[in-house]
Design an enzyme around this catalytic site. Structure first.
Site, PDB file in Angstrom:
ATOM      1  N   GLY A 108       0.832  -1.195   0.000  1.00 10.92           N
ATOM      2  CA  GLY A 108       0.000   0.000   0.000  1.00 10.92           C
ATOM      3  C   GLY A 108       0.863   1.239   0.000  1.00 10.92           C
ATOM      4  N   CYS A 109       0.355   2.294   0.580  1.00  8.46           N
ATOM      5  CA  CYS A 109       1.054   3.577   0.603  1.00  8.46           C
ATOM      6  C   CYS A 109       2.394   3.439   1.317  1.00  8.46           C
ATOM      7  CB  CYS A 109       0.189   4.612   1.311  1.00  8.46           C
ATOM      8  SG  CYS A 109       1.003   6.202   1.506  1.00  8.46           S
ATOM      9  N   PHE A 110       3.445   3.927   0.683  1.00  5.23           N
ATOM     10  CA  PHE A 110       4.775   3.788   1.300  1.00  5.23           C
ATOM     11  C   PHE A 110       4.937   4.624   2.551  1.00  5.23           C
ATOM     12  CE2 PHE A 110       6.452   6.249  -2.697  1.00  5.23           C
ATOM     13  CZ  PHE A 110       5.861   7.445  -2.304  1.00  5.23           C
TER      14      PHE A 110
END
Length: 189
Positions: free
Chosen positions: A21-23
């Site tokens: 997902g979002c880093f």
């Protein structure tokens, strides 16, 4: 008595590249683990030779948002990183983490050697055998390729922007859950 653990030499440092997902979320988590030298936000396993955040978000490059973790295996093992990784995102949703949708948000383990690939696959087989998630894992396991660090403003984004909406309502709860579950593995301070 003071801890006299020697500083790791560059020969003893390993890397792992993880997509979940979002880093911003994964970087905030992995930077707090004992044995992690650095977690860097970046893009991996896409086709474009010079991905940008905007192009990755549009789905134009094929890259996943990743965190490249530099770690000292004398302090934390790759398997320990996998345990934290699978506890920090949903590996059963294809190209999605919560409201973040697109191939850039896929679950992936981009391995740096055969040993990492074997360990990752064995770990996932065990998770499936124990039915830990109640649904099949969709985590991609592939050799790391075409990695690029994300732009400078993405590095330690959540730490620098704790009041930004996404950080306050998505990153912060994930980090709090991680800190509660893995208290014994946190860096001091």
């Amino acid at each position: 008595m003071a801890d006299i653990t020697p500083a790791p030499s560059s020969a003893s440092i390993e890397e792992a590249t993880l997509a979940g997902g979002c880093f911003w979320c994964l970087e905030a988590i992995f930077n707090q683990l004992q044995g992690v030298i650095e977690a860097e936000s970046g893009y991996s396993n896409g086709q474009h030779p010079a991905p940008t955040y905007e192009a990755v978000c549009r789905g134009d490059t094929g890259h996943a948002e990743v965190v490249r973790v530099r770690f000292d295996p004398r302090v934390i093992s790759f398997q320990d990183l996998l345990e934290v990784f699978f506890a920090s995102h949903d590996p059963t949703t294809l190209n999605r983490q919560g409201n973040d949708v697109g191939t850039q948000y896929r679950s992936g383990l981009y391995t740096h050697n055969v040993q990492q690939a074997d360990t990752a696959r064995q770990f996932m087989v065990e998770l499936e055998r124990r039915q830990v998630f109640g649904a099949p894992l969709v985590t991609e396991v592939a050799p790391v390729r075409n990695y690029h660090p994300a732009e400078a403003y993405h590095q330690r984004y959540a730490a620098h922007n704790p009041h930004q909406g996404y950080c306050a309502y998505v990153v912060a709860p994930k980090v709090a859950h991680f800190r509660e579950r893995f208290q014994d593995r946190l860096k001091p301070g």
